[in-house]
Design an enzyme around this catalytic site. Structure first.
Site, PDB file in Angstrom:
ATOM      1  N   HIS B  56      50.082  40.421  62.586  1.00 35.49           N
ATOM      2  CA  HIS B  56      50.765  41.417  61.752  1.00 35.49           C
ATOM      3  C   HIS B  56      51.881  42.118  62.518  1.00 35.49           C
ATOM      4  O   HIS B  56      52.309  43.204  62.134  1.00 35.49           O
ATOM      5  CB  HIS B  56      49.763  42.469  61.262  1.00 35.49           C
ATOM      6  CG  HIS B  56      48.553  41.913  60.601  1.00 35.49           C
ATOM      7  ND1 HIS B  56      48.639  41.113  59.477  1.00 35.49           N
ATOM      8  CD2 HIS B  56      47.225  42.013  60.885  1.00 35.49           C
ATOM      9  CE1 HIS B  56      47.406  40.766  59.104  1.00 35.49           C
ATOM     10  NE2 HIS B  56      46.528  41.286  59.954  1.00 35.49           N
ATOM     11  N   HIS B 215      46.504  38.852  54.869  1.00 33.53           N
ATOM     12  CA  HIS B 215      45.961  37.647  55.491  1.00 33.53           C
ATOM     13  C   HIS B 215      46.071  36.470  54.530  1.00 33.53           C
ATOM     14  O   HIS B 215      45.421  35.447  54.713  1.00 33.53           O
ATOM     15  CB  HIS B 215      44.492  37.848  55.862  1.00 33.53           C
ATOM     16  CG  HIS B 215      44.223  39.117  56.579  1.00 33.53           C
ATOM     17  ND1 HIS B 215      43.941  40.281  55.923  1.00 33.53           N
ATOM     18  CD2 HIS B 215      44.242  39.400  57.894  1.00 33.53           C
ATOM     19  CE1 HIS B 215      43.785  41.246  56.816  1.00 33.53           C
ATOM     20  NE2 HIS B 215      43.967  40.747  58.011  1.00 33.53           N
TER      21      HIS B 215
END
Lengths: 329, 329
Positions: B56, B215
């Site tokens: 991320h 995700h």
């Protein structure tokens, strides 16, 4: 084609509207979006103007702001801005001290900026960037291409102008910064222009284009996908082979993403590049890692090494407040 | 799989080495890279620690620095950090005033941060973020997911801690900031984890996943690719429907790229989002546009609206010096 857009024709205007809307504290648009300008010019300063085809964001409009550019002229995607745009930008930022134009070495850009310089009766000097060591001539350029190192030239010249340097000295400073700055890129995928809707070249699942240009122009050769280690070795080798730095030299090491490569990979590539730079006896005392000079949605990256001599580190560290680059304020 | 890497197993460690190498002025690595820490802590301050799965970036290690986090614990790609990592980070930054943990609402993260909080004998308070309005529960979460709004909570809490706020007040402030912050995302492509080497879900050439998680978890529905205008309308509608702001409210409008979406598209999406926010009577007086909370190489974006009440604008504007977010210094 999977992009956030409304229509391919409107992408540039709508994106610029978003840029100016998001950064209304520092940016205004010129008439008909011919250029993007600093909201507040520093009184009495030489104007700094750049521009070129769009699709390389944040370059150039994202570098308009205190300490960097006064205006940027965005052409359509991968298309030079017109002389008319550049003349309007020059008129908007010239405060009597003239203007320095920073121009990437592509034939269309060079021609249109030169024409604008002629049309503005000697008010402009031109600094050309040609930092790409990959190829000596290319699809759109006679001589080397101007790529990510352009950011470094724009930063140095912008900082010196902010500190009061005059036009001819800025030209000399910018040209010296360009000579000390070398880059090379690699593409893992092609990019897709909004107008065509298709990738602008073909790369196999296990291929990469070593030495690619920022419009997807061919590089040195198409080769099998290699490790980050091997990629960095080839690119840093080509850059340092050309720069021929003295051992003990200090440099900015800039790892630039082309648009679709995430930061986790860029930092990994930075690690590899830094090791090869250090092994050659050059200290990367300043770093920049991120997607700053892009090729739409191309996956890939470039590496730039810029040797720091004289006042260069001070100019790099000087405050900048642009949409795409900000520190010290 | 086309990525800059040497081996899938080494990507995290090597990328963190690059991060710390490129930002050696502000960052150091803890033993065995259990955490990334500020080089210089502000004396006497409450420690602020976050973390989560990698992939991320720049979240969270890129937000370690003056005015934001003191340390971040990176788990493997899309995998929670271990309690051991978190305990080590807490020990490293606690100066006697305790530590505030900022945790995205995923089951693994919540469990491991809670365990670490227990193991540190009451030194920690926990602020959980759950800003994603797309779904009420999800693959990895009970309750809403913590997504891009986490950046805003980390910035606000970090600024308040820097100004001397104590631990329990920081918890209250962070929870209030989280409640005023709502996000929603959309994926145009899946992402590819280094370990699997394959896209983690399938999307057709003309499909997008509306409400996707960071995700690649499923969102609300898979629909035909739509215009940026229509996408922004649905996302802003869902966000403001949940926030129910008063007309005349002021907000941060944050358009976040998921990793492979270039800035030209993100600014275009910002334009669309700003229009819908303004049409609802909310003024986006602060803006952030870029790829800050990503999903590896996913193409897509999220929109976050964070209502600014009380001291929130001042906390947002306060100086920050992290690898991934910097202004005012």
């Amino acid at each position: 084609m999977k992009k956030f857009l409304n229509s391919p024709d409107a992408i540039l205007q709508e994106s610029l509207e978003g840029l100016v809307g998001a950064h209304a504290d520092i940016l205004v648009a010129g008439d008909e979006y011919k250029f993007i300008r600093r909201k507040n010019l520093t009184a009495g300063k030489v104007g700094i103007v750049s521009g070129g085809g769009s699709g390389h964001e944040p370059l150039h409009a994202g570098f308009v702001g205190f300490g960097m550019l006064d205006a940027a002229c965005p052409g359509h995607v991968f298309t030079s801005p017109t002389p008319d745009q550049i003349v309007a930008a020059v008129a908007s930022v010239d405060q009597g001290e003239g203007v320095a134009l920073i121009v990437k070495n592509y034939e269309g850009d060079v021609m249109n900026f030169d024409m604008a310089a002629e049309m503005t009766d000697g008010r402009c000097v031109t600094i050309r960037t040609d930092d790409d060591v990959a190829v000596e001539t290319s699809t759109y350029s006679t001589g080397r291409r101007g790529v990510a190192g352009t950011l470094i030239v724009e930063k140095m010249v912008g900082a010196a102008a902010e500190a009061g340097m005059k036009r001819d000295d800025l030209k000399a400073l910018g040209e010296a910064a360009n000579r000390r700055t070398r880059s090379m890129g690699v593409a893992l995928t092609a990019c897709t222009t909004p107008a065509s809707g298709k990738p602008n070249f073909e790369l196999g699942e296990n291929e990469m284009e070593m030495g690619v240009g920022i419009h997807g122009e061919p590089g040195r050769r198409r080769v099998a996908l290699a490790s980050a280690h091997a990629i960095a070795e080839e690119m840093v080798g080509a850059i340092l082979g050309d720069l021929a730095p003295k051992r003990g030299a200090e440099a900015i090491l800039f790892v630039n993403g082309f648009g679709a490569t995430p930061l986790i990979e860029l930092y990994l590539l930075y690690r590899e590049a830094a090791r090869f730079v250090q092994a050659a006896g050059v200290q990367p005392i300043r770093s920049l890692v991120g997607s700053y000079v892009t090729s739409l949605d191309m996956a890939g990256a470039s590496i730039t090494v810029s040797l720091l001599e004289g006042e260069a580190a001070k100019l790099w560290d000087a405050p900048v407040h642009a949409a795409g680059l900000r520190w010290g304020m």
